[in-house]
Every structure is written in structure tokens, then in C-alpha cells.
Write an enzyme that holds these catalytic residues in place. Structure first.
Site, mmCIF file in Angstrom:
data_model
loop_
_atom_site.group_PDB
_atom_site.id
_atom_site.type_symbol
_atom_site.label_atom_id
_atom_site.label_comp_id
_atom_site.label_asym_id
_atom_site.label_seq_id
_atom_site.Cartn_x
_atom_site.Cartn_y
_atom_site.Cartn_z
ATOM 1 N N CYS A 6 0.775 -1.244 0.000
ATOM 2 C CA CYS A 6 0.000 0.000 0.000
ATOM 3 C C CYS A 6 0.805 1.292 0.000
ATOM 4 O O CYS A 6 0.735 2.086 -0.943
ATOM 5 C CB CYS A 6 -0.938 0.011 1.205
ATOM 6 S SG CYS A 6 -2.018 -1.425 1.328
ATOM 7 N N HIS B 205 -2.952 6.750 4.046
ATOM 8 C CA HIS B 205 -1.857 5.808 4.339
ATOM 9 C C HIS B 205 -0.483 6.281 3.867
ATOM 10 O O HIS B 205 0.391 5.465 3.562
ATOM 11 C CB HIS B 205 -2.160 4.414 3.752
ATOM 12 C CG HIS B 205 -1.495 3.313 4.526
ATOM 13 N ND1 HIS B 205 -1.567 1.980 4.164
ATOM 14 C CD2 HIS B 205 -0.731 3.346 5.657
ATOM 15 C CE1 HIS B 205 -0.898 1.247 5.026
ATOM 16 N NE2 HIS B 205 -0.386 2.051 5.943
#
Length: 600
Positions: free
Chosen positions: A96, A157
Site C-alpha cells: 500500500c 496511508h
């Protein structure tokens, strides 16, 4: 397995018409006039709206338009029918945080310090000081300067703060977004109050150590009281303080993971801590449609960063049990419905023809994901490997769909190598901005390729990192149209015979990996599954191809400059003074206002 929606583009149709005119020799003056007056391609409208949709952990084999016949994804399939589908769309990382950093900046994550040198390859805490550096330029920042209203709903994130809780140096609003609503970190099993075996085992270990140390402290105190141990009360007290510090340090982070990290923010303020996952998807959808409706006068850039289909696969009750593939399939079908609601909003507001829509995933499916014997990951189709594997196709080959009615040809399928990093220069230039000249930009403008104005991608080479290690590289050999891929390092699968690291949960980039000299070589056009490595015996040009790839790799490495790492050491540790909090730290807690439709 893959359906082919390809068809002739506008330029091909024009050639057919012109050849028809050419059959009438007495019409050559008319033909000349038409050739001068009619443009060779439809002009691109200035400053379109842009909707960028990114799924989380979605496999390329999970969508109908990429060959899946058992999961229902009609809305994403509609995008493919009405737009351009890329079959060789590559993420810059297989996990990610670095993948999203590359997507936002158009640069390999190693250039911004977002490639880890350790096994921890993503930001683990909302209160970590690492993140996308403030001196990096995102496409949102450039489009904001061009008069766009920019918004992000969903997962971020790539960091929040650097030194204090309120400096927000890595926050979306500091990287070009006017508006943010979502989770600053990511979803995790703890967010869903599910049975997280690893977290439970870790907490059990810490509890055992704490109890052992506490018993030792009591024995020391007893020995001092009875005179059997010649130690001072000061020593006993210091030991007790150390035990207390140890307990507080691990329990404040690992004991309250859900409370610290499973939060929702609106701009700089925490709106829900801890988030109520059963209604989170509905809150995000409400925010997404609301952003489009508020800014329909445009131009706007909207990044919908979906929480689906990351664990814990939170699925609202209307979709539970609907698919043929359990909870994961239910979550995929709900994700497709959310995409459909966004497209419906564009239709209802009359924005469809003036909006570029893009759909992708941040990397391949998490094939090792499971709770007990229940799998939680998706399908990467015919491609080997998955999330966390920096070289194998299953970890980095992702869906890539662009739709813009009247500008991009409907139904076109492109088999050229493209990258998530290409979105950066593509949207920047569509929005009237300029690609930065003071740094290396690895992405390439896709519009000429998408419109059929050029036959090939500008990427001759693409490099595939796992953390900070270069695991593989591909070479699109224009002469002969062959696609080579060399693996310098590969993960060691476990258990033996598996295609994944099931005993570890996620394949490592460092340490226990296989190193190949000469590298493993595949020709992806004929072997997309990377099943049979080539050899000098089976491939006469083996040494020449390997030499050319190694030469390109050396040239690429020469463009790298040292930068501070953002994902290693103290940058990726929980720091209580950076913890976002609604209320007075550590007494944080709040709930987003209820709405009748908040739980679908």
C-alpha cells in the site's frame, strides 16, 4: 479468459471514409478541403473534471472485464466497455504505502524515501512521524494551483504529522487536497473486532513478559524485606519503574490499536474514534457523492480511495451472502456498487461527458490473507504471486480503465506496458499544469496512447522494487514487439510447493530471498504466468537480453539520490505526542453524527 472489447478507433474510421472518397477521382478537391478542415483527432476539452478511483488489495482477476465470470462487477465492466482498458497496467510497488506514494507523485517510491530497508514496508501507526515528504509534489497540488477544487475520500496511508500532533506535514491538505474525509492510515483486522490471531499472539507474549517481570520485582521486594537479598530499596524501585514503562509502552500501542488507528478524519479533525465499521462504507459514499454535487460547476479533481477490499472486508448487510465467493466476493460486489453510485451521480449531474474517470487497484490481491481456514484474499488471474511480492506479476499487475466519452474511444484494449505513475503527468497536463522539471518524473503522459495517436507506450523499461531492493525489471523491445522480464531476486515460497508465503503471511523483500545470477528471464508475451524461465539453450538471445536489461538497470540506479527513509526505524514507531485525538489525549473518543442511511 480475457474478454476483448477492442474496436477501431476514430482515426481508423476516418481512413475508411477517406478511402471511399478516393474511389471517386473527380472528388479530389473535396477530399483535400476535408483533409484541411477536419482535425486528425477530436480536440481535448480544456480542464475536464477528473474522478480517480483506487481499490485496495483488489486482484486483476476479480473483475468481469478482466476475465472473471463468477463475480458480478457490472459497473466497472461498464467503464471498460465505454472506455479504454489496459491489460499491462503496473503498480510501482506491491504494497500500500509505497504504491500510493508513487501514484500521487509519478515517481518510484525509492526517490521519496517511501521504500523501506526493513521488513516493515508500510506505515504502521497513525502517530508515526514518517510519510510522504512535504517537498514532494502531488498531482493534486499542481491542479489546485490550476484552479481545481480537489478532494480525497477514503484511505490515505502516507502519513499525518512530523513533529507535533497539529503540524500535519504529511496530511492530504498539505499535499494539495482542499478536502479530506476518511482514514489517515488503513483498515486492519483489529478495526473489525475480528479474531486477529497474530495480534492476539503478540499481546499474549507481551503479557507473559510483563507478568514474569512483575513476579521478579515481587521476589526482589520480598528478598529485601526478609534480608535474604543484599539489595537496596532504590534498586527495587528502579526495577519496578522499568516494568511499568515496559507495560505502558506496549499496551498503549498494541493494546489499543483499534482505538489509535481505526479513526475517521474530516480535514484536520478526528470525527470518529474508533470508527464504527458497519456504517463506514455508507459514510464514505455519502461524502463522495456530496463532493461531486457540491463542485459540479467544476473543474474538480476527486480521488475516491476505497477501503474495499482490504481486510477485515467490512460489508454492509445488503451485500452479505450475495456472491459465490464468500465474504471477499461480497465485498467486491459492494465495491462495484459503490463505483456505480459514483457514476450515477455523474450522470444525474450531467457531468459524464466532461469527466475523465479512472479505475485501478493499488497492487495485486493478498493471496495469503485468511482467518483460520477462511481465505480473505482475491484472485490475480493467471499471474504468479500477489501482494508483497515486488517482482512477480500477481503483485504488481492491476486493473487500469480510463473513460471519457467523446474523447477516448469506447472499447479500446491496450496491451502496452503502463504504470500507475503515468496518472501523474496525464492528469497534470489535462488540467493545464506543467510536469515539474526540478526532479525525475518516472510516469509518462498516457493521452496519446489512450487516444490511439501513438502505437506504443513510452516505457521501454520498468523497474520493480520490493522495499528498497530492485527485484525485477522489464524491457519492452520495440523491434520484434517482445516483452522481457528479468528477476534478480525472488521470495522463497512456503510451505514448499506453494505459490505464496503462507507460513509467514507476507513474503519478505530482504533476508530469506533467492538471488539469481544470471537473473531468471521470462518472455511475458508468450509466458504471462512466468511459468518457464528461459535459458541460453532455449533462447538464443538470452545473454544479449540480460545484458541490455542490466545496462538499463545501472542507468536507472544512477538517477537515484539518497533521501531520508520514511518507513524505517524511529520514523515508523508509535509516538504518543503525534496521536490524532478527539478530546484530551489519552482520553480520546467520539462518534460521527448518525444519519438514517448510514447503514445500508
Amino acid at each position: 479468459m480475457m474478454q476483448d472489447f477492442s474496436g477501431p478507433g476514430p482515426s481508423g474510421k476516418r481512413q475508411d471514409n477517406m478511402s471511399g472518397l478516393n474511389n471517386h477521382r473527380n472528388c479530389w478537391p473535396l477530399m483535400l478541403v476535408l483533409w484541411l478542415l477536419v482535425p486528425t483527432s477530436t480536440p481535448i476539452p480544456a480542464k475536464p473534471n477528473m474522478v480517480l478511483i483506487m481499490a485496495d488489495d483488489l486482484g486483476i482477476g476479480d473483475l468481469g472485464c478482466y476475465g472473471n465470470h463468477t463475480l458480478r462487477t457490472p459497473n466497472i465492466d461498464r467503464l471498460a466497455r465505454e472506455g479504454v482498458r489496459l491489460t499491462q497496467h503496473i503498480a510501482a510497488a506491491s504494497i500500500c504505502t509505497p504504491s500510493r506514494a508513487a501514484f500521487l507523485t509519478g515517481r518510484y517510491p525509492i526517490r521519496s524515501g517511501m521504500a523501506s530497508e526493513t521488513e516493515v514496508r508500510v506505515l504502521r501507526w497513525t502517530a508515526a512521524s514518517g510519510g510522504l515528504p512535504p517537498n514532494e509534489t502531488t498531482f493534486a497540488k499542481i491542479l489546485q494551483q490550476q484552479g481545481y477544487t480537489t478532494g480525497l475520500v477514503g484511505k490515505w496511508h502516507v502519513g499525518v504529522s512530523c513533529e507535533t500532533r497539529n503540524d500535519h506535514c504529511h496530511h492530504p491538505l498539505n499535499h494539495g487536497f482542499h478536502y479530506f474525509y476518511g482514514t489517515p492510515l488503513t483498515l486492519m483486522l483489529d478495526c473489525g473486532n475480528k479474531h486477529n490471531q497474530k495480534a492476539q499472539a503478540l499481546r499474549a507474549t507481551y503479557w507473559f513478559c510483563t507478568r514474569t517481570l512483575a513476579c521478579a520485582m515481587l521476589l526482589l521486594a520480598l528478598g529485601r524485606l526478609t534480608g535474604s537479598l543484599p539489595i537496596s530499596w532504590k534498586t527495587v524501585g528502579c526495577f519496578g519503574v522499568c516494568v511499568l514503562v515496559f507495560f505502558v509502552s506496549w499496551y498503549s500501542s498494541h493494546g489499543f490499536t483499534r482505538h489509535w488507528d481505526c479513526i475517521l478524519m474530516r480535514n484536520h479533525k478526528v470525527r470518529e474514534q474508533s470508527m464504527v465499521l458497519k456504517r463506514t462504507p455508507s459514510l464514505l459514499l455519502r461524502e463522495a457523492t456530496s463532493f461531486i454535487e457540491r463542485n459540479k460547476q467544476g473543474p474538480f479533481l476527486f480521488f475516491l480511495s476505497l477501503l474495499q477490499v482490504h481486510v477485515p472486508l467490512t460489508t454492509t448487510r445488503n451485500f452479505l451472502g450475495r456472491s459465490q465467493h464468500g465474504l471477499y466476493g461480497d465485498n467486491v460486489e459492494e465495491m462495484d456498487w459503490v463505483v456505480g453510485q459514483v457514476l450515477k451521480t455523474l450522470d444525474n449531474e450531467g457531468l459524464t461527458n466532461h469527466t475523465l474517470v479512472y479505475f485501478t487497484s493499488d497492487h495485486g490481491a493478498f493471496i495469503e490473507g485468511r482467518i483460520g481456514d477462511t481465505p480473505l484474499g482475491g484472485s490475480n488471474g493467471i499471474y504468479k504471486g500477489g501482494k508483497g511480492m515486488g517482482g512477480w506479476e500477481g503483485g504488481i499487475r492491476v486493473p487500469g480503465i480510463f473513460r471519457w466519452p467523446g474523447v477516448l474511444p469506447a472499447g479500446r484494449v491496450i496491451h502496452e506496458p503502463t504504470s500507475l505513475m503515468d496518472v501523474f503527468p496525464t492528469v497534470v497536463q489535462l488540467g493545464g499544469g506543467q510536469v515539474p522539471q526540478d526532479r525525475v518524473i518516472d510516469g509518462r503522459d498516457l493521452m496519446p496512447l489512450l487516444r490511439g495517436q501513438v502505437p506504443h507506450s513510452e516505457h521501454e523499461f520498468l523497474f520493480h522494487y520490493c522495499g528498497s531492493r530492485l527485484h525485477a525489471a522489464r524491457w519492452h523491445q520495440r523491434q520484434g514487439a517482445r516483452l522481457w522480464k528479468a528477476h534478480f531476486e525472488t521470495p522463497i515460497f512456503s510451505p514448499e510447493g506453494a505459490v505464496g508465503c503462507y507460513t509467514r503471511g507476507l513474503c519478505p523483500c530482504h533476508g530469506k530471498v533467492a538471488r539469481h545470477d544470471p537473473p531468471l528471464l521470462f518472455e511475458l508475451s508468450g509466458d504471462p504466468s512466468e511459468a518457464t524461465p528461459l535459458s541460453p539453450t532455449s533462447e538464443p538471445s538470452f545473454h544479449a537480453v540480460v545484458s541490455r536489461i542490466q545496462e538499463a538497470t545501472r542507468a536507472h540506479r544512477s538517477t537515484l539520490t539518497p533521501v531520508p527513509g520514511q518507513l524505517s526505524g524511529s520514523s515508523n514507531m508509535w509516538k504518543p505526542w503525534l496521536q490524532p485525538c478527539c478530546g484530551s489525549f489519552p482520553f480520546c473518543g467520539c462518534q460521527e453524527s448518525a444519519h438514517p442511511r448510514d447503514e445500508l
